[in-house]
Scaffold this motif. Structure first.
Motif, PDB file in Angstrom:
ATOM      1  N   THR A  97       0.831  -1.202   0.000  1.00  0.00           N
ATOM      2  CA  THR A  97       0.000   0.000   0.000  1.00  0.00           C
ATOM      3  C   THR A  97       0.864   1.249   0.000  1.00  0.00           C
ATOM      4  O   THR A  97       0.584   2.215  -0.728  1.00  0.00           O
ATOM      5  CB  THR A  97      -0.940  -0.007   1.224  1.00  0.00           C
ATOM      6  OG1 THR A  97      -1.924  -1.022   1.051  1.00  0.00           O
ATOM      7  CG2 THR A  97      -1.637   1.335   1.398  1.00  0.00           C
ATOM      8  N   LEU A 125      -7.877  -2.132  -1.575  1.00  0.00           N
ATOM      9  CA  LEU A 125      -8.209  -0.893  -0.871  1.00  0.00           C
ATOM     10  C   LEU A 125      -7.388   0.288  -1.387  1.00  0.00           C
ATOM     11  O   LEU A 125      -7.914   1.385  -1.590  1.00  0.00           O
ATOM     12  CB  LEU A 125      -7.964  -1.058   0.630  1.00  0.00           C
ATOM     13  CG  LEU A 125      -8.969  -1.888   1.433  1.00  0.00           C
ATOM     14  CD1 LEU A 125      -8.399  -2.176   2.808  1.00  0.00           C
ATOM     15  CD2 LEU A 125     -10.296  -1.162   1.541  1.00  0.00           C
ATOM     16  N   SER A 126      -6.093   0.071  -1.613  1.00  0.00           N
ATOM     17  CA  SER A 126      -5.197   1.162  -1.992  1.00  0.00           C
ATOM     18  C   SER A 126      -5.336   1.572  -3.448  1.00  0.00           C
ATOM     19  O   SER A 126      -4.611   2.445  -3.919  1.00  0.00           O
ATOM     20  CB  SER A 126      -3.743   0.777  -1.705  1.00  0.00           C
ATOM     21  OG  SER A 126      -3.345  -0.319  -2.506  1.00  0.00           O
ATOM     22  N   HIS A 129     -10.487   2.696  -2.764  1.00  0.00           N
ATOM     23  CA  HIS A 129     -11.670   2.503  -1.937  1.00  0.00           C
ATOM     24  C   HIS A 129     -11.953   3.773  -1.136  1.00  0.00           C
ATOM     25  O   HIS A 129     -11.020   4.436  -0.657  1.00  0.00           O
ATOM     26  CB  HIS A 129     -11.459   1.322  -0.988  1.00  0.00           C
ATOM     27  CG  HIS A 129     -12.702   0.882  -0.300  1.00  0.00           C
ATOM     28  ND1 HIS A 129     -13.170   1.495   0.847  1.00  0.00           N
ATOM     29  CD2 HIS A 129     -13.600  -0.092  -0.594  1.00  0.00           C
ATOM     30  CE1 HIS A 129     -14.285   0.906   1.242  1.00  0.00           C
ATOM     31  NE2 HIS A 129     -14.572  -0.057   0.383  1.00  0.00           N
ATOM     32  N   PRO A 130     -13.229   4.139  -0.968  1.00  0.00           N
ATOM     33  CA  PRO A 130     -13.559   5.372  -0.265  1.00  0.00           C
ATOM     34  C   PRO A 130     -13.042   5.443   1.169  1.00  0.00           C
ATOM     35  O   PRO A 130     -12.819   6.532   1.702  1.00  0.00           O
ATOM     36  CB  PRO A 130     -15.094   5.409  -0.281  1.00  0.00           C
ATOM     37  CG  PRO A 130     -15.551   4.325  -1.143  1.00  0.00           C
ATOM     38  CD  PRO A 130     -14.401   3.468  -1.527  1.00  0.00           C
ATOM     39  N   ALA A 131     -12.848   4.298   1.829  1.00  0.00           N
ATOM     40  CA  ALA A 131     -12.339   4.305   3.196  1.00  0.00           C
ATOM     41  C   ALA A 131     -10.827   4.477   3.256  1.00  0.00           C
ATOM     42  O   ALA A 131     -10.266   4.728   4.322  1.00  0.00           O
ATOM     43  CB  ALA A 131     -12.728   3.009   3.909  1.00  0.00           C
ATOM     44  N   ASN A 132     -10.146   4.331   2.119  1.00  0.00           N
ATOM     45  CA  ASN A 132      -8.695   4.411   2.042  1.00  0.00           C
ATOM     46  C   ASN A 132      -8.276   5.837   1.684  1.00  0.00           C
ATOM     47  O   ASN A 132      -9.072   6.623   1.176  1.00  0.00           O
ATOM     48  CB  ASN A 132      -8.209   3.415   0.984  1.00  0.00           C
ATOM     49  CG  ASN A 132      -6.704   3.281   0.936  1.00  0.00           C
ATOM     50  OD1 ASN A 132      -6.061   3.892   0.088  1.00  0.00           O
ATOM     51  ND2 ASN A 132      -6.139   2.498   1.833  1.00  0.00           N
ATOM     52  N   GLY A 135      -9.228   6.992  -1.890  1.00  0.00           N
ATOM     53  CA  GLY A 135     -10.590   7.446  -2.125  1.00  0.00           C
ATOM     54  C   GLY A 135     -10.872   8.804  -1.515  1.00  0.00           C
ATOM     55  O   GLY A 135     -11.772   9.526  -1.972  1.00  0.00           O
ATOM     56  N   LYS A 136     -10.120   9.173  -0.489  1.00  0.00           N
ATOM     57  CA  LYS A 136     -10.301  10.465   0.163  1.00  0.00           C
ATOM     58  C   LYS A 136      -9.527  11.584  -0.537  1.00  0.00           C
ATOM     59  O   LYS A 136      -9.860  12.762  -0.405  1.00  0.00           O
ATOM     60  CB  LYS A 136      -9.856  10.382   1.629  1.00  0.00           C
ATOM     61  CG  LYS A 136     -10.646   9.385   2.472  1.00  0.00           C
ATOM     62  CD  LYS A 136     -10.075   9.295   3.879  1.00  0.00           C
ATOM     63  CE  LYS A 136     -10.757   8.213   4.707  1.00  0.00           C
ATOM     64  NZ  LYS A 136     -12.176   8.489   4.941  1.00  0.00           N
ATOM     65  N   SER A 353     -23.148  -8.438   2.010  1.00  0.00           N
ATOM     66  CA  SER A 353     -22.196  -7.492   2.580  1.00  0.00           C
ATOM     67  C   SER A 353     -20.766  -8.004   2.410  1.00  0.00           C
ATOM     68  O   SER A 353     -20.519  -9.215   2.445  1.00  0.00           O
ATOM     69  CB  SER A 353     -22.498  -7.304   4.064  1.00  0.00           C
ATOM     70  OG  SER A 353     -21.403  -6.734   4.747  1.00  0.00           O
TER      71      SER A 353
END
Length: 415
Positions: A97, A125-126, A129-132, A135-136, A353
């Motif tokens: 990451t 994720l890297s 993804h919006p939580a990473n 994504g921000k 989920s």
């Protein structure tokens, strides 16, 4: 393994360390991102280099006393260049990451556009993804695999890139069982004047051994993990052409990290040296052969293997067609009780989920390290099928556990 020094200082931690060795010895690790490194790699990672700060790069350190740190890092770099044929290599990232972060920091500004594979379809994720942080920080749009075939649709990817106009296209995946056509994705990136980042975290060793096509020399940037199929010290790596070398190095240090973990770099150097030996190619070939044997076993028993098989080290199973009321977590938990450790995983067209998805992901790198061949891997596949069919039956779990223990005893991990 000898943890007597730890036990003399901290018995609680010694208990945990010895318990972990016992757990690994007596279970079958099938999480696709896990492997077992050699005792030489572990010894290097536990070396006195853990005491040394070495901010900067060989010949340009900010501290004195780095002569041996320089030796180790240069060995890791030179061996990586030989393994993957890269012009420039940075071995300092603490993880895959952070290797990706290094590329983004070097080549993108906040708000720039990333086009990458959606997490539930096999991305990471890297990759956005919006939580990473990706994504921000960046404007991310994601492509998908064809839910019917499980393959990347390169024509649809090209159309999406033309419409989105990304600054960087990300390839390379954490749950995609097929070979990647790096040239096709490079063509897509070039057609929209974007960079191409190929993340080979999972297949680093397979690429090094030549059993999977290499993106080095094709993609603008190649990142990876150094502890999965390559079995080296835990961390990350970035490879690129010389034209991007300074930007990448500056993005890693001081951009994303301070001092490198020199004990881990030592582990990388030792693991890379092991991967340069002829027997490593045999290991990589067997890893893929074992994964195909596993996929074939699942298919023979009526399980839905995503994409119909595998070209690499992992097998992705969609439980919905054969076991519509069974979730990946149901199977994961029952298998762990029986001594087989893999993970629940999302599948293309996921309807549940991500915390309790419809599939399972199984990998063969660690089994292959323990000496499993195709026949033994098929036996493991049969045990997994038994649990899938009867995950809530304790007698089945107990019976499988006995067979797992026999397999562990027949393939000892550490003497």
């Amino acid at each position: 393994m000898d943890y007597s020094h730890v036990r003399g200082v901290d018995p609680a931690v010694a208990d945990a360390l010895e318990g972990e060795v016992d757990r690994q010895q007596n279970t079958l690790a099938m999480i696709a991102s896990e492997n077992h490194v050699s005792e030489a790699v572990m010894q290097a990672q536990g070396s006195a280099l853990t005491n040394k700060y070495a901010e900067g790069y060989p010949g340009e350190r900010y501290y004195a006393g780095c002569e041996f740190a320089n030796d180790v890092e240069l060995l890791a770099i030179d061996r990586a260049k030989e393994l993957w044929g890269a012009e420039h290599v940075n071995v300092q990232p603490h993880s895959g990451t952070q290797a990706n972060m290094g590329v983004y920091l070097a080549m993108l500004d906040p708000g720039d556009k990333i086009l990458s594979l959606e997490l539930s379809h096999g991305g990471h994720l890297s990759h956005g993804h919006p939580a990473n942080f990706t994504g921000k920080t960046y404007d991310v749009e994601q492509y998908e695999v064809d839910p019917e075939t499980g393959y990347i649709d390169y024509e649809t990817l090209a159309e999406q890139a033309e419409a989105f106009d990304p600054d960087i296209v990300v390839s390379g995946y954490s749950a995609y069982p097929r070979a990647v056509d790096w040239e096709r994705i490079q063509d897509v990136a070039e057609s929209v004047d974007a960079y191409h980042l190929a993340d080979i975290a999972h297949i680093t060793g397979l690429v090094a051994a030549g059993v999977h096509p290499s993106p080095v020399g094709v993609a603008d940037f190649v990142t990876g993990s150094t502890h999965k199929t390559i079995r080296a010290g835990r961390g990350g790596i970035i490879m690129c052409g010389e034209e991007h070398a300074k930007a990448i190095d500056n993005a890693v240090f001081p951009g994303a990290q301070g001092g490198p973990l020199m004990h881990n770099v030592a582990g990388k150097a030792v693991g890379f040296n092991e991967a340069l030996q002829p027997e490593f190619t045999e290991y990589a070939e067997r890893t893929v052969a074992n994964a195909r044997a596993l996929a074939d076993t699942f298919s023979q028993h009526g399980l839905e293997v995503v994409s119909g098989g595998t070209d690499n080290h992992l097998v992705l199973v969609d439980l919905r067609p054969s076991h519509p009321d069974t979730t990946g977590k149901d199977v994961e938990e029952a298998l762990e009780e029986a001594g087989i450790v893999l993970n629940a995983n999302t599948v293309p067209g996921e309807t549940r989920s991500a915390f309790n998805p419809s599939g399972i992901r199984a990998g063969t790198p660690a089994l292959t390290t323990r000496g499993f061949d195709e026949e033994a891997t098929r036996e493991v596949g049969e045990l997994i099928v038994r649990i899938v069919d009867d995950y809530d039956d304790q007698e089945t779990i107990d019976a499988v556990a006995e067979d797992v223990q026999a397999l562990c005893d027949a393939h000892p991990l550490y003497d």
